[in-house]
Motif scaffolding. Sequence first.
Motif, PDB file in Angstrom:
ATOM      1  N   ILE A 105       0.832  -1.198   0.000  1.00 38.95           N
ATOM      2  CA  ILE A 105       0.000   0.000   0.000  1.00 38.95           C
ATOM      3  C   ILE A 105       0.869   1.252   0.000  1.00 38.95           C
ATOM      4  O   ILE A 105       0.540   2.267  -0.627  1.00 38.95           O
ATOM      5  CB  ILE A 105      -0.956  -0.026   1.208  1.00 38.95           C
ATOM      6  CG1 ILE A 105      -1.830  -1.258   1.162  1.00 38.95           C
ATOM      7  CG2 ILE A 105      -1.854   1.187   1.213  1.00 38.95           C
ATOM      8  CD1 ILE A 105      -2.718  -1.327  -0.018  1.00 38.95           C
ATOM      9  N   SER A 106       2.036   1.188   0.672  1.00 36.75           N
ATOM     10  CA  SER A 106       2.946   2.331   0.651  1.00 36.75           C
ATOM     11  C   SER A 106       3.523   2.557  -0.735  1.00 36.75           C
ATOM     12  O   SER A 106       3.789   3.702  -1.108  1.00 36.75           O
ATOM     13  CB  SER A 106       4.088   2.110   1.643  1.00 36.75           C
ATOM     14  OG  SER A 106       3.582   1.893   2.913  1.00 36.75           O
TER      15      SER A 106
ATOM     16  N   PHE B 179       0.951   4.546  -2.754  1.00 37.36           N
ATOM     17  CA  PHE B 179       0.556   5.877  -2.280  1.00 37.36           C
ATOM     18  C   PHE B 179       1.343   6.974  -2.994  1.00 37.36           C
ATOM     19  O   PHE B 179       2.510   6.817  -3.313  1.00 37.36           O
ATOM     20  CB  PHE B 179       0.803   5.954  -0.769  1.00 37.36           C
ATOM     21  CG  PHE B 179       0.350   7.224  -0.155  1.00 37.36           C
ATOM     22  CD1 PHE B 179      -0.980   7.591  -0.224  1.00 37.36           C
ATOM     23  CD2 PHE B 179       1.244   8.048   0.498  1.00 37.36           C
ATOM     24  CE1 PHE B 179      -1.403   8.776   0.349  1.00 37.36           C
ATOM     25  CE2 PHE B 179       0.827   9.224   1.068  1.00 37.36           C
ATOM     26  CZ  PHE B 179      -0.492   9.589   0.999  1.00 37.36           C
TER      27      PHE B 179
ATOM     28  N   HIS C  26      -3.464  -2.306  -4.608  1.00 35.34           N
ATOM     29  CA  HIS C  26      -4.659  -2.470  -3.778  1.00 35.34           C
ATOM     30  C   HIS C  26      -5.368  -3.787  -4.101  1.00 35.34           C
ATOM     31  O   HIS C  26      -5.743  -4.539  -3.203  1.00 35.34           O
ATOM     32  CB  HIS C  26      -5.626  -1.312  -4.006  1.00 35.34           C
ATOM     33  CG  HIS C  26      -5.114   0.006  -3.567  1.00 35.34           C
ATOM     34  ND1 HIS C  26      -5.840   1.160  -3.680  1.00 35.34           N
ATOM     35  CD2 HIS C  26      -3.945   0.359  -3.013  1.00 35.34           C
ATOM     36  CE1 HIS C  26      -5.137   2.164  -3.212  1.00 35.34           C
ATOM     37  NE2 HIS C  26      -3.986   1.703  -2.807  1.00 35.34           N
TER      38      HIS C  26
ATOM     39  N   ILE D 154      -4.145   7.388  -7.433  1.00 37.36           N
ATOM     40  CA  ILE D 154      -3.329   6.427  -6.697  1.00 37.36           C
ATOM     41  C   ILE D 154      -3.309   5.152  -7.528  1.00 37.36           C
ATOM     42  O   ILE D 154      -4.318   4.768  -8.115  1.00 37.36           O
ATOM     43  CB  ILE D 154      -3.923   6.162  -5.303  1.00 37.36           C
ATOM     44  CG1 ILE D 154      -3.841   7.417  -4.463  1.00 37.36           C
ATOM     45  CG2 ILE D 154      -3.212   5.043  -4.609  1.00 37.36           C
ATOM     46  CD1 ILE D 154      -4.495   7.284  -3.149  1.00 37.36           C
TER      47      ILE D 154
END
Lengths: 126, 81
Positions: A49-50, A53, A85, A80
């Motif tokens: 997820i980082s 981002f 995801h 994003i």
Amino acid sequence: MDFIIAKYNYWIYIALMMIGFYAMIAKNNFIKKIIGMNIFQTAIILFFISIAFKKGGATLPILTDADAHGHHAITVAEYINPLPHVLMLTAIVVMVATLGVALAIVIMMYRKYHTLEEDEILKEIE
Amino acid sequence: MNVPFDLILQIFIVICAIAAITVKDLLSAVMILGAYSFFMCLMWAQMGAVDVAFTEASVSAGIGTILFIAALMQTTRRSKD
């Protein structure tokens, strides 16, 4: 120093991964090992997820009035990246599946040996 | 100095992770793991991954905790470390 502060997500992810790995290796109780496995998997999801981002107000926009001719198209910097995801949605489901299998194995071992500690089970096997 | 919100969340997450593997009572450890999952889910919602946050809150923090508690009811909640 600036590198450490700007990328603190990744440092936290490494710390969580090491905590989970330590629990998987060094803890004696099987439930503690499974908790460590859970923390490890969550740390990897945090890493993905980082990656996705972006700083500067990027979102996952919902386009209500876009048409097929490219009007109201928004720039790439406002998105994003949604691919990590989707990968991590699958990883969460796999996480719960492995958790269920691991807990089932632990319950079967408790029924046979009446303990959850690894060293006592090893002593009983010998 | 303005500390960012997700940095505070991450410090909470690390504290919860360390507490979950050090607490002697297994039921307390599972509860702290549920709190860890919810903090993680808050942080993903803050980072824009709302779908992952929903799935984590329902599947990992909900069903995972229920599975853990069901397994602990079948076995024991005492541990040596």
